[in-house]
Design a protein around this motif. Structure first.
Motif, PDB file in Angstrom:
ATOM      1  N   LEU A   1       2.531  -7.218  -1.819  1.00 23.30           N
ATOM      2  CA  LEU A   1       1.172  -7.645  -2.175  1.00 23.30           C
ATOM      3  C   LEU A   1       0.221  -7.493  -0.985  1.00 23.30           C
ATOM      4  O   LEU A   1      -0.951  -7.122  -1.160  1.00 23.30           O
ATOM      5  CB  LEU A   1       1.192  -9.093  -2.656  1.00 23.30           C
ATOM      6  CG  LEU A   1       1.892  -9.357  -3.993  1.00 23.30           C
ATOM      7  CD1 LEU A   1       1.913 -10.848  -4.304  1.00 23.30           C
ATOM      8  CD2 LEU A   1       1.203  -8.584  -5.117  1.00 23.30           C
ATOM      9  N   LEU A   2       0.726  -7.773   0.218  1.00 19.39           N
ATOM     10  CA  LEU A   2      -0.106  -7.632   1.406  1.00 19.39           C
ATOM     11  C   LEU A   2      -0.508  -6.179   1.618  1.00 19.39           C
ATOM     12  O   LEU A   2      -1.690  -5.872   1.874  1.00 19.39           O
ATOM     13  CB  LEU A   2       0.638  -8.173   2.628  1.00 19.39           C
ATOM     14  CG  LEU A   2      -0.113  -8.119   3.965  1.00 19.39           C
ATOM     15  CD1 LEU A   2      -1.382  -8.948   3.899  1.00 19.39           C
ATOM     16  CD2 LEU A   2       0.776  -8.594   5.106  1.00 19.39           C
ATOM     17  N   PHE A   3       0.467  -5.252   1.491  1.00 20.48           N
ATOM     18  CA  PHE A   3       0.159  -3.836   1.631  1.00 20.48           C
ATOM     19  C   PHE A   3      -0.815  -3.376   0.542  1.00 20.48           C
ATOM     20  O   PHE A   3      -1.713  -2.582   0.793  1.00 20.48           O
ATOM     21  CB  PHE A   3       1.444  -3.001   1.584  1.00 20.48           C
ATOM     22  CG  PHE A   3       2.133  -2.885   2.906  1.00 20.48           C
ATOM     23  CD1 PHE A   3       1.561  -2.166   3.943  1.00 20.48           C
ATOM     24  CD2 PHE A   3       3.361  -3.491   3.131  1.00 20.48           C
ATOM     25  CE1 PHE A   3       2.195  -2.057   5.168  1.00 20.48           C
ATOM     26  CE2 PHE A   3       4.003  -3.391   4.349  1.00 20.48           C
ATOM     27  CZ  PHE A   3       3.420  -2.665   5.382  1.00 20.48           C
ATOM     28  N   ALA A   4      -0.636  -3.881  -0.658  1.00 23.95           N
ATOM     29  CA  ALA A   4      -1.538  -3.526  -1.752  1.00 23.95           C
ATOM     30  C   ALA A   4      -2.959  -4.004  -1.475  1.00 23.95           C
ATOM     31  O   ALA A   4      -3.939  -3.289  -1.725  1.00 23.95           O
ATOM     32  CB  ALA A   4      -1.027  -4.110  -3.067  1.00 23.95           C
ATOM     33  N   ALA A   5      -3.072  -5.232  -0.949  1.00 22.42           N
ATOM     34  CA  ALA A   5      -4.389  -5.777  -0.641  1.00 22.42           C
ATOM     35  C   ALA A   5      -5.078  -4.974   0.464  1.00 22.42           C
ATOM     36  O   ALA A   5      -6.269  -4.669   0.386  1.00 22.42           O
ATOM     37  CB  ALA A   5      -4.257  -7.244  -0.234  1.00 22.42           C
ATOM     38  N   VAL A   6      -4.308  -4.610   1.502  1.00 26.80           N
ATOM     39  CA  VAL A   6      -4.872  -3.818   2.604  1.00 26.80           C
ATOM     40  C   VAL A   6      -5.318  -2.450   2.094  1.00 26.80           C
ATOM     41  O   VAL A   6      -6.396  -1.954   2.449  1.00 26.80           O
ATOM     42  CB  VAL A   6      -3.849  -3.682   3.747  1.00 26.80           C
ATOM     43  CG1 VAL A   6      -4.326  -2.668   4.778  1.00 26.80           C
ATOM     44  CG2 VAL A   6      -3.585  -5.033   4.397  1.00 26.80           C
ATOM     45  N   THR A   7      -4.501  -1.819   1.263  1.00 21.81           N
ATOM     46  CA  THR A   7      -4.851  -0.502   0.711  1.00 21.81           C
ATOM     47  C   THR A   7      -6.110  -0.582  -0.148  1.00 21.81           C
ATOM     48  O   THR A   7      -7.011   0.262  -0.046  1.00 21.81           O
ATOM     49  CB  THR A   7      -3.685   0.047  -0.130  1.00 21.81           C
ATOM     50  OG1 THR A   7      -2.515   0.113   0.679  1.00 21.81           O
ATOM     51  CG2 THR A   7      -4.023   1.428  -0.666  1.00 21.81           C
TER      52      THR A   7
ATOM     53  N   LEU B   1       9.738 -10.050   0.303  1.00 26.61           N
ATOM     54  CA  LEU B   1       9.434  -8.674  -0.032  1.00 26.61           C
ATOM     55  C   LEU B   1       8.235  -8.591  -0.971  1.00 26.61           C
ATOM     56  O   LEU B   1       7.365  -7.705  -0.841  1.00 26.61           O
ATOM     57  CB  LEU B   1      10.658  -8.009  -0.676  1.00 26.61           C
ATOM     58  CG  LEU B   1      10.521  -6.524  -1.026  1.00 26.61           C
ATOM     59  CD1 LEU B   1      10.151  -5.703   0.222  1.00 26.61           C
ATOM     60  CD2 LEU B   1      11.812  -6.000  -1.643  1.00 26.61           C
ATOM     61  N   LEU B   2       8.158  -9.549  -1.914  1.00 23.64           N
ATOM     62  CA  LEU B   2       7.009  -9.590  -2.821  1.00 23.64           C
ATOM     63  C   LEU B   2       5.713  -9.823  -2.039  1.00 23.64           C
ATOM     64  O   LEU B   2       4.692  -9.158  -2.284  1.00 23.64           O
ATOM     65  CB  LEU B   2       7.201 -10.694  -3.857  1.00 23.64           C
ATOM     66  CG  LEU B   2       6.022 -10.931  -4.823  1.00 23.64           C
ATOM     67  CD1 LEU B   2       5.761  -9.674  -5.657  1.00 23.64           C
ATOM     68  CD2 LEU B   2       6.283 -12.131  -5.703  1.00 23.64           C
ATOM     69  N   VAL B   3       5.760 -10.750  -1.105  1.00 21.42           N
ATOM     70  CA  VAL B   3       4.578 -11.034  -0.290  1.00 21.42           C
ATOM     71  C   VAL B   3       4.168  -9.800   0.513  1.00 21.42           C
ATOM     72  O   VAL B   3       2.988  -9.454   0.618  1.00 21.42           O
ATOM     73  CB  VAL B   3       4.847 -12.233   0.649  1.00 21.42           C
ATOM     74  CG1 VAL B   3       3.698 -12.408   1.651  1.00 21.42           C
ATOM     75  CG2 VAL B   3       5.043 -13.499  -0.157  1.00 21.42           C
TER      76      VAL B   3
END
Length: 454
Positions: free
Chosen positions: A16-22, A11-13
């Motif tokens: 972080l992935l969604f945050a990076a894409v945003t 879930l953490l990954v």
């Protein structure tokens, strides 16, 4: 607020992935796009200062915007509705098919790629392979062209090098947009051609008649939009490479789109005839074979191409060979659509025939075509070949630029080129094998139209 929370690693990954894409989509990508856009604008501004005709806004528009404008064009919408009706499909399905055609056609022009990479490559390749010469050219005629007019270079098609030579020679006039056949729809060549402003057209299609009509309408509207937008274009009316060296009758596809969409009350369209001729066409034997077999589709074997390139480079390294001879480009008298009578029936055919006549009238005389013509006429010694060339030059129409070299120099240069290829043998008396005569005929045919008896 500061209480630790336990969450699974997956879930953490994911967070972080969604945050990076945003972050990338909202901050990084726009900044990168802005940086390259600004850089491209500076390149365009710098290039436009030295161009006779600045790059048109239509060409600089984003590809996505041009596609949207094309698929929502009223004429394309009507064609979509007709296709949906004939094929009995939903209109949104038909609309997506039109969008697919638009994506296939519309280029993604890059001024940086065209002027920083493309022009340098065209210049180097042209000079590396040929002694490049400009034959007929009346500067006053071209300076008299309306600066606001759409200029379209219309050329005979001898070799795939035609694209390279003309791109280099008219680099001061503006950025050319080519209609390119399906042969170039392979990666990465396709991506490079689109960045250079070329757009793909389907010469033949196995699609149903309704799909072909929809495709033609999308293509026609793109050509008409580009013409209305003042985009400088290059067109090969013959529709394909000459298989026997002679000029062919024009195919009126692209020309018909331009003529049908022309409005004399708006921007004028000026066709500039361009005639090309070569001492050596790189694909000559493949073209001759295609003419003999009747199969126009041909793909040179990979090992043959690699072997030819390797052999040429090795000959250059050993100084056994300099170039393939002369490549000459001549410019004919421009034709203005506004001045040409389009009111009579068959206007497109008349424009096509007039343009081909103007191209034919300035096809240049080169050593290999002249020597080939002389040998096929019965000349067997260099003195006879020289005399034949002298007579040929003397009787050529006045519209054709006379060679700067003497007949004896032309004979010597032509024979050196043919001997190097093993097409002519003998010193005092020239002999040609029967299997090699079609090659000489191919080159002799390139100037045969200058003589009425042929």
């Amino acid at each position: 607020m500061t209480t630790p929370i336990e969450i699974p690693l997956w879930l953490l990954v994911l967070v972080l992935l969604f945050a990076a894409v945003t972050f990338a989509s909202h901050f990084l990508f726009p900044s990168v796009r802005w940086f390259f856009r600004r850089r491209a604008e500076r390149v365009v501004a710098r290039v436009n200062k030295r161009l006779a005709k600045p790059i048109e806004p239509f060409k600089l528009a984003r590809r996505y915007d041009t596609i949207e404008r094309l698929v929502f064009d009223p004429e394309v919408i009507r064609a979509v509705n007709e296709y949906a009706k004939v094929e009995d499909v939903r209109e949104d399905v038909a609309f997506e098919k039109a969008r697919h055609y638009a994506r296939e056609i519309v280029p993604s022009f890059s001024a940086t790629a065209y002027f920083s990479f493309g022009m340098r490559l065209a210049k180097w390749l042209s000079r590396f392979l040929y002694r490049l010469r400009v034959g007929q050219f009346d500067r006053a005629e071209y300076e008299a062209i309306d600066p606001d007019a759409t200029v379209i270079f219309v050329m005979n098609h001898r070799s795939n090098m035609d694209y390279v030579l003309v791109t280099y020679l008219v680099s001061r006039a503006g950025a050319l947009s080519y209609a390119v056949g399906e042969w170039a729809r392979v990666w990465p060549l396709s991506a490079m051609i689109k960045m250079m402003g070329g757009y793909f057209i389907r010469r033949k299609s196995r699609s149903k008649p309704a799909a072909r009509e929809l495709y033609r309408k999308v293509l026609a509207r793109y050509v008409q939009m580009a013409t209305e937008g003042g985009v400088t274009q290059a067109v090969f009316p013959e529709g394909g490479l000459s298989l026997n060296g002679k000029m062919a009758n024009p195919r009126l596809g692209i020309l018909s789109y331009i003529v049908d969409g022309f409005d004399p009350e708006k921007r004028d369209v000026v066709f500039v005839p361009v005639a090309l001729n070569y001492d050596r066409v790189l694909e000559d034997k493949f073209l001759i074979k295609a003419d003999q077999t009747g199969k126009r589709r041909f793909r040179p074997p990979l090992f043959t191409v690699v072997g030819g390139v390797t052999g040429y480079l090795w000959a250059r390294v050993r100084r056994k060979l300099t170039t393939f001879g002369t490549a000459n480009v001549s410019f004919g008298q421009p034709l203005s659509l506004r001045d040409f009578s389009l009111s009579r029936e068959g206007a497109t055919e008349a424009v096509g025939q007039e343009l081909m006549a103007r191209i034919a009238s300035v096809v240049p005389l080169l050593p290999v075509p002249l020597v080939s013509r002389a040998i096929l006429s019965g000349a067997t010694t260099q003195a006879e070949i020289t005399a034949s060339i002298e007579e040929t030059i003397a009787t050529v129409p006045s519209s054709v630029a006379k060679p700067r070299r003497t007949p004896d120099q032309m004979a010597t240069d032509g024979l050196v080129n043919l001997r190097r290829r093993g097409l002519v043998s003998g010193d005092a008396v020239m002999t040609v094998a029967d299997t090699d005569k079609p090659v000489l005929a191919y080159y002799a045919n390139s100037i045969s139209h200058h003589y009425s008896e042929e």
